[in-house]
Scaffold this motif. Structure first.
Motif, PDB file in Angstrom:
ATOM      1  N   ASP A 184      -6.885   4.805  -8.769  1.00 13.55           N
ATOM      2  CA  ASP A 184      -7.820   5.013  -7.660  1.00 13.55           C
ATOM      3  C   ASP A 184      -7.651   3.838  -6.710  1.00 13.55           C
ATOM      4  O   ASP A 184      -8.166   2.742  -6.953  1.00 13.55           O
ATOM      5  CB  ASP A 184      -9.246   5.105  -8.186  1.00 13.55           C
ATOM      6  CG  ASP A 184     -10.254   5.416  -7.082  1.00 13.55           C
ATOM      7  OD1 ASP A 184      -9.814   5.740  -5.958  1.00 13.55           O
ATOM      8  OD2 ASP A 184     -11.477   5.318  -7.343  1.00 13.55           O
ATOM      9  N   LEU A 185      -6.922   4.047  -5.621  1.00  7.27           N
ATOM     10  CA  LEU A 185      -6.553   2.974  -4.700  1.00  7.27           C
ATOM     11  C   LEU A 185      -7.542   2.889  -3.551  1.00  7.27           C
ATOM     12  O   LEU A 185      -7.932   3.907  -2.971  1.00  7.27           O
ATOM     13  CB  LEU A 185      -5.138   3.202  -4.155  1.00  7.27           C
ATOM     14  CG  LEU A 185      -4.009   3.295  -5.185  1.00  7.27           C
ATOM     15  CD1 LEU A 185      -2.677   3.604  -4.496  1.00  7.27           C
ATOM     16  CD2 LEU A 185      -3.906   2.010  -5.981  1.00  7.27           C
TER      17      LEU A 185
ATOM     18  N   LYS B  60       1.021   3.822  -3.298  1.00  2.64           N
ATOM     19  CA  LYS B  60       0.618   5.219  -3.119  1.00  2.64           C
ATOM     20  C   LYS B  60       1.757   6.154  -3.518  1.00  2.64           C
ATOM     21  O   LYS B  60       1.537   7.174  -4.189  1.00  2.64           O
ATOM     22  CB  LYS B  60       0.203   5.464  -1.675  1.00  2.64           C
ATOM     23  CG  LYS B  60      -0.228   6.899  -1.398  1.00  2.64           C
ATOM     24  CD  LYS B  60      -0.731   7.080  -0.002  1.00  2.64           C
ATOM     25  CE  LYS B  60      -1.062   8.550   0.278  1.00  2.64           C
ATOM     26  NZ  LYS B  60      -2.102   9.066  -0.654  1.00  2.64           N
ATOM     27  N   THR B  61       3.000   5.809  -3.123  1.00  2.00           N
ATOM     28  CA  THR B  61       4.151   6.645  -3.466  1.00  2.00           C
ATOM     29  C   THR B  61       4.386   6.680  -4.975  1.00  2.00           C
ATOM     30  O   THR B  61       4.579   7.757  -5.564  1.00  2.00           O
ATOM     31  CB  THR B  61       5.408   6.129  -2.755  1.00  2.00           C
ATOM     32  OG1 THR B  61       5.192   6.138  -1.329  1.00  2.00           O
ATOM     33  CG2 THR B  61       6.617   6.980  -3.097  1.00  2.00           C
TER      34      THR B  61
ATOM     35  N   LEU C 138      -6.817   6.378   2.376  1.00  2.29           N
ATOM     36  CA  LEU C 138      -7.387   5.430   1.428  1.00  2.29           C
ATOM     37  C   LEU C 138      -8.658   4.838   2.031  1.00  2.29           C
ATOM     38  O   LEU C 138      -8.666   4.458   3.213  1.00  2.29           O
ATOM     39  CB  LEU C 138      -6.398   4.304   1.114  1.00  2.29           C
ATOM     40  CG  LEU C 138      -5.077   4.698   0.437  1.00  2.29           C
ATOM     41  CD1 LEU C 138      -4.189   3.471   0.258  1.00  2.29           C
ATOM     42  CD2 LEU C 138      -5.332   5.360  -0.912  1.00  2.29           C
TER      43      LEU C 138
ATOM     44  N   ALA D 202       0.828  -1.202   0.000  1.00  2.00           N
ATOM     45  CA  ALA D 202       0.000   0.000   0.000  1.00  2.00           C
ATOM     46  C   ALA D 202       0.864   1.254   0.000  1.00  2.00           C
ATOM     47  O   ALA D 202       0.580   2.217  -0.729  1.00  2.00           O
ATOM     48  CB  ALA D 202      -0.931  -0.014   1.213  1.00  2.00           C
ATOM     49  N   SER D 203       1.930   1.253   0.787  1.00  2.00           N
ATOM     50  CA  SER D 203       2.813   2.416   0.850  1.00  2.00           C
ATOM     51  C   SER D 203       3.522   2.657  -0.481  1.00  2.00           C
ATOM     52  O   SER D 203       3.601   3.787  -0.971  1.00  2.00           O
ATOM     53  CB  SER D 203       3.837   2.226   1.971  1.00  2.00           C
ATOM     54  OG  SER D 203       4.773   3.282   1.999  1.00  2.00           O
TER      55      SER D 203
ATOM     56  N   SER E   7      -5.301   3.064   6.841  1.00  2.00           N
ATOM     57  CA  SER E   7      -6.314   3.711   6.016  1.00  2.00           C
ATOM     58  C   SER E   7      -6.372   5.204   6.302  1.00  2.00           C
ATOM     59  O   SER E   7      -6.505   6.028   5.380  1.00  2.00           O
ATOM     60  CB  SER E   7      -7.677   3.064   6.262  1.00  2.00           C
ATOM     61  OG  SER E   7      -8.702   3.745   5.576  1.00  2.00           O
TER      62      SER E   7
ATOM     63  N   ASN F  22       2.264   5.955  -7.375  1.00  2.00           N
ATOM     64  CA  ASN F  22       1.127   6.548  -8.067  1.00  2.00           C
ATOM     65  C   ASN F  22       1.243   8.062  -8.097  1.00  2.00           C
ATOM     66  O   ASN F  22       0.954   8.708  -9.123  1.00  2.00           O
ATOM     67  CB  ASN F  22      -0.166   6.119  -7.386  1.00  2.00           C
ATOM     68  CG  ASN F  22      -1.402   6.545  -8.154  1.00  2.00           C
ATOM     69  OD1 ASN F  22      -1.413   6.549  -9.377  1.00  2.00           O
ATOM     70  ND2 ASN F  22      -2.446   6.913  -7.419  1.00  2.00           N
ATOM     71  N   GLU F  23       1.681   8.642  -6.988  1.00  2.00           N
ATOM     72  CA  GLU F  23       1.855  10.092  -6.939  1.00  2.00           C
ATOM     73  C   GLU F  23       3.109  10.534  -7.693  1.00  2.00           C
ATOM     74  O   GLU F  23       3.115  11.593  -8.324  1.00  2.00           O
ATOM     75  CB  GLU F  23       1.933  10.544  -5.477  1.00  2.00           C
ATOM     76  CG  GLU F  23       0.658  10.290  -4.691  1.00  2.00           C
ATOM     77  CD  GLU F  23       0.820  10.587  -3.214  1.00  2.00           C
ATOM     78  OE1 GLU F  23       1.972  10.856  -2.793  1.00  2.00           O
ATOM     79  OE2 GLU F  23      -0.191  10.544  -2.473  1.00  2.00           O
TER      80      GLU F  23
ATOM     81  N   TYR G  78      -2.761   6.837   5.074  1.00  2.00           N
ATOM     82  CA  TYR G  78      -2.584   6.954   3.627  1.00  2.00           C
ATOM     83  C   TYR G  78      -3.779   7.605   2.938  1.00  2.00           C
ATOM     84  O   TYR G  78      -3.759   7.797   1.717  1.00  2.00           O
ATOM     85  CB  TYR G  78      -2.357   5.563   3.009  1.00  2.00           C
ATOM     86  CG  TYR G  78      -1.160   4.840   3.555  1.00  2.00           C
ATOM     87  CD1 TYR G  78      -0.001   5.521   3.920  1.00  2.00           C
ATOM     88  CD2 TYR G  78      -1.183   3.454   3.734  1.00  2.00           C
ATOM     89  CE1 TYR G  78       1.092   4.855   4.429  1.00  2.00           C
ATOM     90  CE2 TYR G  78      -0.088   2.777   4.229  1.00  2.00           C
ATOM     91  CZ  TYR G  78       1.041   3.483   4.581  1.00  2.00           C
ATOM     92  OH  TYR G  78       2.136   2.816   5.099  1.00  2.00           O
TER      93      TYR G  78
END
Length: 474
Positions: free
Chosen positions: A83-84, A72-73, A113, A68-69, A108, A75-76, A111
């Motif tokens: 869309d996570l 997210k990193t 999410l 997840a970390s 959640s 993706n940015e 992050y």
């Protein structure tokens, strides 16, 4: 002895010894390298589409937390526009899952999410504590594995997501490869070693008339493993240096699982040779290519799928494809050529059975003291011998080598042959076709899926009426 410097930046002190290549690097370089390699795995395998909605299977452990970390990193950083969302399964294991779900809820919030939690009790009417109380600690992982796979798909359908990513790492894949080899279950290698597993109808959900994504069926969900080539040790190091919040306690029911034996063997191999984990994974990928698919075709190891196919012409003649050869033999001179010849022979036998004819070969008759037994089956002598006997010359003066004759005789009709095959013990099993379960609609090659069969066994043993103990009146 002075400390080693990072082999990448040559300025900071080395803190990590990578098991992949034995490189000594600092913490910052390790984090950057780990994220870059994960991004390369994602892009090289085309795992995601721009703007795709992705559900991250979050259990609260190190693997799903790191996944997840990292997603997210990345993706940015790369602007993938994903869309996570987080998707968690509550198996109902007291003292284990309830604490791990607390870690998922904290992640959640951290992050930012959204989180969806689906429970076994909600889907099946059973928690794993109840299942273990019913069946015992041996074999309970079979129930949990079957229920969990279906729960992930059903949870994704509730979220309208057609793609679920899981935190399986290289150690997990190596253990699965070893388990399949020890059980002799080679057909499962293709699913275990593939970075993307999906149903035949899996894909991006189509948009409805109003522009919104259409509803996703739980039979239309694909899965992928972005951390498939990441070592478990490196995942722990990444979580440590990034100071991630995760739950590290092992499931209280897993020590009885067969995977524990495979994990012990993999860890012993890693202790002797750290590169062995990725070697096992790559070997599993190569072996999966040697396993024929549902149609009996080779999946790429031969260089050409038609390398060992045999073309049967309409007039009954058979012709081998050019460039013959099978898996493991480039030109069909070794094992591949023998397999092609065997397949050709089998096709001939099948055609003879369909036409109701077989080839009968009579054995040669040996002469004893120049005479033949009348009771033995006689073999027609050559023409020269017949001429010699007609001229009054004995057969003893003309010794001819024994011969065997081959004649094609009708044995049984086609209908009789098919009827006998149905009743025979060696009848081949019917080819399984992927369909849907008659009860729940989940994908299954049988009329009833495995989850429904397991639930049926559990529900049969469940009492129909509850028993309550009330206070004694007096």
């Amino acid at each position: 002895m002075p400390p080693h410097l990072c082999q990448l930046c040559n300025t900071a002190r080395a803190q990590v010894l990578r098991p992949k290549n034995h490189a000594r690097i600092c913490a910052n370089c390790f984090i950057a390298t780990f994220e870059r390699e994960t991004a390369e795995t994602i892009t090289s395998s085309n795992l995601f589409q721009p703007g795709e909605r992705i559900a991250i299977g979050a259990s609260g452990g190190k693997d799903s937390t790191v996944l997840a970390s990292v997603l997210k990193t990345l993706n940015e950083r790369h602007g993938w526009g994903l869309d996570l969302v987080l998707l968690s399964i509550d198996e109902g294991i007291t003292g284990y899952r309830d604490h791990s779900l607390d870690a998922v809820k904290r992640n959640s919030v951290e992050y930012d999410l959204p989180l969806k939690i689906v429970s076994y009790e909600e889907l099946y009417g059973w928690s794993m504590d109840q299942v273990v109380a019913q069946v015992g600690k041996k074999g309970n992982c079979t129930y949990c594995g079957v229920f969990r796979r279906q729960a992930l798909d059903r949870g994704a359908a509730m979220l309208g997501v057609a793609h679920v990513v899981t935190g399986h790492n290289a150690d997990d894949v190596a253990e699965t490869v070893l388990m399949n080899l020890l059980r002799g279950d080679l057909p499962r290698l293709s699913r275990a070693t593939s970075i993307v597993t999906s149903t035949p109808r899996a894909g991006q959900p189509k948009a409805s008339l109003d522009g919104q994504p259409a509803a996703v069926s739980f039979t239309n969900v694909k899965r992928s493993k972005p951390l498939m080539y990441a070592y478990e040790k490196e995942i722990v190091l990444y979580a440590h240096h990034k100071k991630l919040d995760y739950f590290s306690t092992e499931c209280i029911y897993s020590p009885e699982a067969f995977r524990g034996s495979a994990r012990t063997l993999i860890k012993n191999l890693e202790r002797i040779r750290p590169e062995s984990i990725l070697d096992v994974v790559r070997s599993g990928v190569d072996m999966a290519k040697l396993v024929p698919d549902a149609d009996g075709n080779c999946k790429g190891a031969c260089g050409s799928r038609k390398a060992t196919e045999i073309e049967v012409k309409h007039d009954g003649e058979e012709e081998e494809e050019a460039g013959g050869g099978g898996c493991g033999s480039g030109n069909g001179q070794e094992t591949g050529g023998e397999m092609a010849e065997m397949e050709k022979k089998l096709l001939q036998d099948d055609r003879a059975e369909e036409e109701g004819t077989e080839t009968h070969i009579s054995m040669p008759v040996k002469a004893v003291n120049g005479q033949r037994h009348d009771g033995d089956e006689k073999v027609g002598p050559p023409a020269a011998a017949l001429v010699g006997e007609a001229n009054g010359q004995g057969h003893d003066r003309h010794k001819h080598p024994p011969m065997s004759t081959a004649t094609t005789v009708p044995i049984r009709t086609k209908q009789e042959k098919k009827a006998g095959r149905r009743s025979g013990r060696d009848a081949p099993p019917p080819r399984q076709v992927l369909g849907q379960c008659e009860r729940c609609g989940y994908l299954s090659s049988q009329a009833v899926c495995k989850a429904c069969m397991l639930l049926e066994g559990l529900n049969k043993a469940r009492p129909r009426t509850g028993i309550e103990v009330g206070s004694a009146g007096g």
